[in-house]
Design a protein around this motif. Structure first.
Motif, PDB file in Angstrom:
ATOM      1  N   LEU A  28      52.112  27.954  44.331  1.00  0.00           N
ATOM      2  CA  LEU A  28      52.780  26.719  43.954  1.00  0.00           C
ATOM      3  C   LEU A  28      51.952  25.978  42.914  1.00  0.00           C
ATOM      4  CD1 LEU A  28      55.049  24.627  44.370  1.00  0.00           C
ATOM      5  CD2 LEU A  28      53.646  23.613  46.197  1.00  0.00           C
ATOM      6  N   THR A  29      52.577  25.695  41.770  1.00  0.00           N
ATOM      7  CA  THR A  29      51.881  24.965  40.710  1.00  0.00           C
ATOM      8  C   THR A  29      52.556  23.645  40.363  1.00  0.00           C
ATOM      9  OG1 THR A  29      53.145  26.096  38.965  1.00  0.00           O
ATOM     10  CG2 THR A  29      51.064  27.110  39.658  1.00  0.00           C
ATOM     11  N   SER A  30      53.901  23.567  40.518  1.00  0.00           N
ATOM     12  CA  SER A  30      54.643  22.442  39.952  1.00  0.00           C
ATOM     13  C   SER A  30      55.671  21.918  40.946  1.00  0.00           C
ATOM     14  CB  SER A  30      55.356  22.880  38.669  1.00  0.00           C
ATOM     15  OG  SER A  30      54.490  23.615  37.827  1.00  0.00           O
ATOM     16  N   VAL A  31      55.704  20.595  41.105  1.00  0.00           N
ATOM     17  CA  VAL A  31      56.603  19.955  42.066  1.00  0.00           C
ATOM     18  C   VAL A  31      57.445  18.912  41.348  1.00  0.00           C
ATOM     19  CG1 VAL A  31      56.751  18.524  44.144  1.00  0.00           C
ATOM     20  CG2 VAL A  31      54.986  20.297  43.967  1.00  0.00           C
ATOM     21  N   TYR A  32      58.767  19.015  41.528  1.00  0.00           N
ATOM     22  CA  TYR A  32      59.680  17.983  41.020  1.00  0.00           C
ATOM     23  C   TYR A  32      60.337  17.270  42.193  1.00  0.00           C
ATOM     24  CZ  TYR A  32      63.897  15.672  39.457  1.00  0.00           C
ATOM     25  OH  TYR A  32      64.873  14.729  39.256  1.00  0.00           O
ATOM     26  N   SER A  33      60.387  15.955  42.108  1.00  0.00           N
ATOM     27  CA  SER A  33      61.169  15.144  43.029  1.00  0.00           C
ATOM     28  C   SER A  33      61.731  13.975  42.247  1.00  0.00           C
ATOM     29  CB  SER A  33      60.309  14.647  44.196  1.00  0.00           C
ATOM     30  OG  SER A  33      61.081  13.858  45.083  1.00  0.00           O
ATOM     31  N   ARG A  34      62.772  13.360  42.778  1.00  0.00           N
ATOM     32  CA  ARG A  34      63.364  12.220  42.074  1.00  0.00           C
ATOM     33  C   ARG A  34      62.418  11.028  42.043  1.00  0.00           C
ATOM     34  NH1 ARG A  34      68.938  11.853  45.202  1.00  0.00           N
ATOM     35  NH2 ARG A  34      67.546  12.652  46.822  1.00  0.00           N
ATOM     36  N   THR A  35      61.455  10.986  42.959  1.00  0.00           N
ATOM     37  CA  THR A  35      60.457   9.927  42.942  1.00  0.00           C
ATOM     38  C   THR A  35      59.067  10.548  42.846  1.00  0.00           C
ATOM     39  OG1 THR A  35      60.134   9.833  45.344  1.00  0.00           O
ATOM     40  CG2 THR A  35      61.945   8.530  44.431  1.00  0.00           C
ATOM     41  N   MET A  36      58.211   9.933  42.032  1.00  0.00           N
ATOM     42  CA  MET A  36      56.875  10.474  41.834  1.00  0.00           C
ATOM     43  C   MET A  36      56.050  10.402  43.122  1.00  0.00           C
ATOM     44  SD  MET A  36      54.859  12.038  39.843  1.00  0.00           S
ATOM     45  CE  MET A  36      55.596  11.901  38.220  1.00  0.00           C
ATOM     46  N   ASP A  37      56.288   9.397  43.933  1.00  0.00           N
ATOM     47  CA  ASP A  37      55.537   9.285  45.195  1.00  0.00           C
ATOM     48  C   ASP A  37      55.773  10.506  46.076  1.00  0.00           C
ATOM     49  OD1 ASP A  37      54.450   6.883  44.470  1.00  0.00           O
ATOM     50  OD2 ASP A  37      55.856   5.650  45.634  1.00  0.00           O
ATOM     51  N   LYS A  38      57.053  10.932  46.187  1.00  0.00           N
ATOM     52  CA  LYS A  38      57.356  12.113  47.002  1.00  0.00           C
ATOM     53  C   LYS A  38      56.776  13.374  46.379  1.00  0.00           C
ATOM     54  CE  LYS A  38      61.590  10.571  49.336  1.00  0.00           C
ATOM     55  NZ  LYS A  38      63.041  10.849  49.542  1.00  0.00           N
ATOM     56  N   ALA A  39      56.868  13.475  45.059  1.00  0.00           N
ATOM     57  CA  ALA A  39      56.321  14.646  44.373  1.00  0.00           C
ATOM     58  C   ALA A  39      54.815  14.745  44.590  1.00  0.00           C
ATOM     59  CB  ALA A  39      56.645  14.578  42.884  1.00  0.00           C
ATOM     60  N   LYS A  40      54.122  13.623  44.443  1.00  0.00           N
ATOM     61  CA  LYS A  40      52.662  13.628  44.605  1.00  0.00           C
ATOM     62  C   LYS A  40      52.261  13.921  46.053  1.00  0.00           C
ATOM     63  CE  LYS A  40      51.358  10.680  40.711  1.00  0.00           C
ATOM     64  NZ  LYS A  40      50.761   9.391  40.286  1.00  0.00           N
ATOM     65  N   ALA A  41      52.997  13.367  47.009  1.00  0.00           N
ATOM     66  CA  ALA A  41      52.663  13.607  48.417  1.00  0.00           C
ATOM     67  C   ALA A  41      52.828  15.080  48.764  1.00  0.00           C
ATOM     68  CB  ALA A  41      53.549  12.739  49.309  1.00  0.00           C
ATOM     69  N   PHE A  42      53.933  15.701  48.296  1.00  0.00           N
ATOM     70  CA  PHE A  42      54.165  17.116  48.579  1.00  0.00           C
ATOM     71  C   PHE A  42      53.133  17.982  47.864  1.00  0.00           C
ATOM     72  CE2 PHE A  42      56.163  21.251  48.502  1.00  0.00           C
ATOM     73  CZ  PHE A  42      56.850  21.308  49.705  1.00  0.00           C
ATOM     74  N   ALA A  43      52.838  17.639  46.611  1.00  0.00           N
ATOM     75  CA  ALA A  43      51.863  18.406  45.835  1.00  0.00           C
ATOM     76  C   ALA A  43      50.468  18.315  46.457  1.00  0.00           C
ATOM     77  CB  ALA A  43      51.834  17.901  44.399  1.00  0.00           C
ATOM     78  N   GLU A  44      50.093  17.143  46.897  1.00  0.00           N
ATOM     79  CA  GLU A  44      48.771  16.981  47.510  1.00  0.00           C
ATOM     80  C   GLU A  44      48.673  17.780  48.805  1.00  0.00           C
ATOM     81  OE1 GLU A  44      45.823  13.432  49.230  1.00  0.00           O
ATOM     82  OE2 GLU A  44      47.666  12.919  48.140  1.00  0.00           O
ATOM     83  N   HIS A  45      49.734  17.766  49.594  1.00  0.00           N
ATOM     84  CA  HIS A  45      49.728  18.499  50.860  1.00  0.00           C
ATOM     85  C   HIS A  45      49.636  20.001  50.644  1.00  0.00           C
ATOM     86  CE1 HIS A  45      50.628  19.350  55.070  1.00  0.00           C
ATOM     87  NE2 HIS A  45      51.571  20.195  54.662  1.00  0.00           N
ATOM     88  N   ASN A  46      50.208  20.478  49.524  1.00  0.00           N
ATOM     89  CA  ASN A  46      50.278  21.915  49.273  1.00  0.00           C
ATOM     90  C   ASN A  46      49.399  22.371  48.099  1.00  0.00           C
ATOM     91  OD1 ASN A  46      52.558  23.006  51.143  1.00  0.00           O
ATOM     92  ND2 ASN A  46      53.390  21.122  50.286  1.00  0.00           N
TER      93      ASN A  46
END
Length: 333
Positions: A28-46
């Motif tokens: 996993l390299t790249s995460v898209y979400s409609r909100t940056m907070d959700k994208a960053k939280a998922f990216a940080e977890h993974n």
């Protein structure tokens, strides 16, 4: 390494990412979400490096080879078109698209980009237990029909009872039982028995105007296949495939945890009980195999078969909705 981008940060995306971490080439390299907070939280977890809340930037600047799409159903088509235009391989959660017009357009776009691969994440058909069913069905000289049941109460139905309209129960987002758990049962039938001659669907419509549960009948020349599925109640009924005197028993048409063959004398033999660490792992390994070596003859055959299955399932789902007069906004465009 196969660099992976994702659209959607829900539980099924997390399960998919967990599957890729079980001895696969995916990263996993790249995460898209409609909100940056959700994208960053998922990216940080993974432990993903890139986050986006802009689709154009995600597809133009994201350093990924394949995108996994787990958005609401009605958005799959839009995101798949963007992926093809950006030369990204696609893994899209079922159901891939809401109607045959969308499926045909994707097929045409893929023909223009022969290096782009498309996979629908129909997880159960990739499992050892499902393959055991296929093998046993091929041995049975007579098939007299089947019944597949997959009915699980959705916690989001509580919101419907409270007057809300969650995406999975929304016409706008192409929700409902058929478009969720029903897809598994249609995949079971079409993979094992091919395309039916006629289909009928008897839905139970809920307050949000989608089907909360329902029964579908697929008519074949010599037998019928009955599909029972729903998200507003629980069923513990097993699924069965009927031979002449013999029967295949399946504990669950969606999860497929235990498969038993019962011969004409009533003798029972377990033919499938592989307990996957992650139910999405077999499909992830299959997709990895084809992406890494798409020119291999067997991989080409598998890929073509999966794509044809996706088109066939799309047609059956659409025809079932037509029979029940279930119309989504995308159908009218």
């Amino acid at each position: 390494m196969i660099k992976l981008g994702i659209i959607g940060t829900n539980w099924i995306t997390q399960q998919f990412i967990d599957a890729t971490e079980l001895n696969t080439d995916f990263k996993l390299t790249s995460v898209y979400s409609r909100t940056m907070d959700k994208a960053k939280a998922f990216a940080e977890h993974n432990h993903a490096a890139e986050t986006f809340d802009d689709l154009d930037r995600f597809f133009n600047d994201g350093s990924f080879d394949v995108v996994y799409i787990a958005s609401p159903n009605s958005l799959h088509f839009k995101y798949a078109k963007l992926a093809i235009a950006a030369d990204k391989h696609i893994i899209v959660e079922k159901p891939a698209f809401t109607n045959q017009k969308q499926m045909a357009e994707i097929e045409a776009l893929l023909k223009q980009k022969p290096n782009v691969l498309f996979f629908e994440a129909a997880r159960q058909i990739h499992t050892a237990n499902f393959k055991a069913i296929e093998k046993q069905v091929a041995k049975m000289p007579v098939i007299q029909g089947a019944e597949f049941t997959y009915e699980k109460y959705s916690s989001r139905y509580d919101k419907v009872l409270d007057g809300e309209v969650p995406n999975i129960f929304s016409l706008k987002f192409a929700g409902g039982a058929l478009q969720d758990l029903g897809v598994y049962t249609v995949y079971d039938a079409v993979t094992l028995f091919g395309m039916p001659d006629e289909v009928s669907y008897f839905p139970q419509i809920i307050s949000t105007e989608v089907d909360g549960k329902g029964t579908a009948i697929l008519q074949y020349p010599e037998y019928n296949v009955v599909l029972n599925f729903g998200k507003t109640s629980n069923s513990y009924m097993q699924s069965e495939i009927y031979g002449l005197r013999d029967t295949i028993e399946i504990d669950d048409a969606g999860e497929i945890g235990d498969v038993v063959y019962v011969n004409g004398e009533g003798e029972r033999t377990t033919i499938g009980n592989v307990d996957e660490v992650n139910p999405m792992y077999p499909e992830v390994k299959d997709f990895e195999r084809v992406i890494n070596n798409s020119d291999d003859p067997q991989n080409k055959l598998d890929y073509d078969r999966w794509f044809q299955l996706s088109m066939n399932v799309n047609k059956v789902l659409f025809n079932l909705r037509q029979d029940a007069n279930l119309v989504f906004p995308d159908d009218e465009e």
